[in-house]
Structures are given as structure tokens and as C-alpha cells.
Write a protein that holds these residues in place. Structure first.
Motif, PDB file in Angstrom:
ATOM      1  N   CYS A 100       3.873  -2.542  -1.824  1.00  0.00           N
ATOM      2  CA  CYS A 100       3.986  -2.574  -3.261  1.00  0.00           C
ATOM      3  C   CYS A 100       5.169  -1.786  -3.746  1.00  0.00           C
ATOM      4  CB  CYS A 100       2.789  -2.104  -3.865  1.00  0.00           C
ATOM      5  SG  CYS A 100       1.341  -3.653  -3.422  1.00  0.00           S
ATOM      6  N   LEU A 103       8.605  -3.442  -4.506  1.00  0.00           N
ATOM      7  CA  LEU A 103       8.561  -4.163  -5.811  1.00  0.00           C
ATOM      8  C   LEU A 103       9.015  -3.657  -6.983  1.00  0.00           C
ATOM      9  CD1 LEU A 103       5.014  -5.897  -5.475  1.00  0.00           C
ATOM     10  CD2 LEU A 103       7.419  -6.925  -4.618  1.00  0.00           C
ATOM     11  N   LEU A 108       8.781  -8.240 -11.471  1.00  0.00           N
ATOM     12  CA  LEU A 108       7.353  -8.606 -11.957  1.00  0.00           C
ATOM     13  C   LEU A 108       7.352  -8.952 -13.435  1.00  0.00           C
ATOM     14  CD1 LEU A 108       5.576  -5.779  -9.974  1.00  0.00           C
ATOM     15  CD2 LEU A 108       5.894  -8.056  -9.251  1.00  0.00           C
TER      16      LEU A 108
END
Length: 262
Positions: A100, A103, A108
Motif C-alpha cells: 500500500c 499507492l 486514490l
């Protein structure tokens, strides 16, 4: 651990460290100098006189505090499980969590916007707090897990022999011994949540819940671009972070070193 034993070595190290720090001091000096250009301290007075400045400051403080609490609790619990509990496939879960870190926030943004709108969180603190906490948890877990790996397993075995369950071991062993890494988590989370600009800009359109990072917008517009006020607002915004670091400096340095090498 490397240790400077002679005066010459200490002098050389001091010179090297000073040279390395100088490039970081020049932007700060330029920011302070620019914030005092023109009207001098009057620039700060104009920033403090912005309508709702106190409200924006309070909103940022609430969101930062909520984010810190969530990250602290979740990161320590997760690190405890990854480090000291026998969980099937824990290494797989750990590396999935670390994935993660790759990211970026901007990628997002669209799914977060849709989710916040569908859940009715738009224009609320939670629309910013929950994504910020989720983005900070993987790195916090990485630091905390490395730190907990340095705590002897014998302590947990002794607690188990005395009848303590996993939660009591966490409460009476992990929390008291994890103050240094907790300080590091608090500082990093505070920096991320207090300085975040994109999420408050997108999710907080109501002036009653906007963050202090949006203050420079009051001095940048179609017909004006008062950089002295922008720099003054940047200095004021940075003060809580500097104060927090000074208060937690001792624990922060110990926790960061331990979490990085153990």
C-alpha cells in the motif's frame, strides 16, 4: 554502533553534519525573510485576521489528533500481531500491507470521493481523517514492527506463564516499552495530516470544516498574488509541528533509530 572517539573525528563529523544541514536551512531562512518583506510583522497580523483563521486552526487540530489516535492504535496492534503473535500467513499479510506504500494519494482520489459521497461523509472531518490514517498506517506498522522485534520474546513468555493473555501482554509490555516508536509515529502522522492540502481541498467545501492549509488561498487570486502573506501563513502553519518535534525530540530520535535498524 559507530562512535567518535577522538577530537579530530568529532570535529570532522560536526563539519560534515553542518554542511549537510545547510541546504535545508536556506529555504527556511528564505521563507522567514520573505514573510517579513513589505509590511514586516504586519504580514502575520493580516494572516491572523483572516476570517475564520481560528476555526481553520481548530479544524486542522481535530483532524490531526483523530488521525494520530487511529494510526497509533491500529499500527501498534498490527505490529504486535506481525511481530509477536503466531498468525498463519502473517508475512503475506505484512507484505500486502507494505504494498500500500506504493499507492500515491492522487491515484486514490476518485474512489475516495465516490466512497465518501455514498457514505455521506462529504464535508465532514471523517472524509479526510480516514483516508489520511489509511495512508499512514503501512509505514507506521513497518516502523513499529521493527521496534517490537527488538523486545525479547522471553518477556511475553514470562507473561504467558503468569496467566496473561495476548491483550494483557500488549497492554502491560508493548505499550510501556513502545514510547520511543510511538513518538516517531506521532511526529510522522502529524506532519502528514497537518500539511495535507489535497484531501481538505477536495472533500471540505464547507468553510466551517476547512483546514488551515487552505489559508494561502486567501492571498492568491485572479488579481492578486501576495507571496509575503503566503510565506507568513506557511510559518504560522509550521509552528505546531516544530513545537511537537521539540517536545518529543528525545523519544522520536530513539524510536526512529530503533525502528529502522532492529
Amino acid at each position: 554502533m559507530f562512535e567518535a572517539r577522538t577530537r579530530l573525528t568529532r570535529v570532522i563529523l560536526q563539519v560534515v553534519v553542518t554542511v549537510l544541514v545547510l541546504p535545508f536551512l536556506f529555504p527556511l531562512a528564505a521563507m522567514l525573510q520573505g514573510s517579513l518583506a513589505g509590511e514586516g510583522w504586519g504580514n502575520y497580523a493580516k494572516v491572523l485576521a483572516v476570517p475564520g483563521f481560528g476555526l481553520f486552526f481548530r479544524n486542522s487540530a481535530i483532524m490531526a489528533l483523530a488521525t494520530i489516535v487511529i494510526v497509533y492504535i491500529v499500527a501498534l496492534l498490527a505490529a504486535y500481531g506481525f511481530s509477536k503473535l503466531h498468525i498463519r500467513g502473517r508475512e503475506i499479510y505484512f507484505w500486502l500491507l507494505l504494498a500500500c506504500l506504493t499507492l500515491p494519494e492522487v491515484v486514490l482520489l476518485t474512489p475516495l470521493f465516490v466512497t465518501a459521497t455514498n457514505l455521506g461523509l462529504y464535508n465532514t472531518y471523517w472524509a479526510v481523517v480516514l483516508p489520511l490514517a489509511a495512508l499512514q498506517i503501512p509505514f507506521a506498522v513497518l516502523l513499529a514492527r521493527n521496534f517490537l522485534n527488538g523486545i525479547p520474546n522471553e518477556l511475553f513468555e514470562a507473561a504467558r506463564v503468569d496467566g496473561a493473555n495476548a491483550f494483557r501482554a500488549f497492554w502491560y509490555i508493548v505499550i510501556p516499552l513502545s514510547r520511543p516508536i510511538a513518538a516517531a509515529i506521532v511526529i510522522f502522522t502529524l506532519l502528514a495530516s497537518w500539511n495535507d492540502y489535497l484531501l481538505p481541498l477536495v472533500f471540505l467545501q464547507d468553510p466551517d470544516v476547512q483546514a488551515i492549509t487552505l489559508i494561502p488561498q486567501f492571498f492568491v487570486g485572479e488579481f492578486s498574488n501576495d507571496q509575503t502573506k503566503v510565506l507568513a501563513s506557511a510559518v504560522i502553519t509550521a509552528l505546531p509541528e516544530v513545537l511537537a518535534y521539540l517536545l518529543l525530540q528525545r523519544y522520536f530520535e530513539r524510536g526512529l533509530a530503533a525502528g529502522a535498524i532492529k
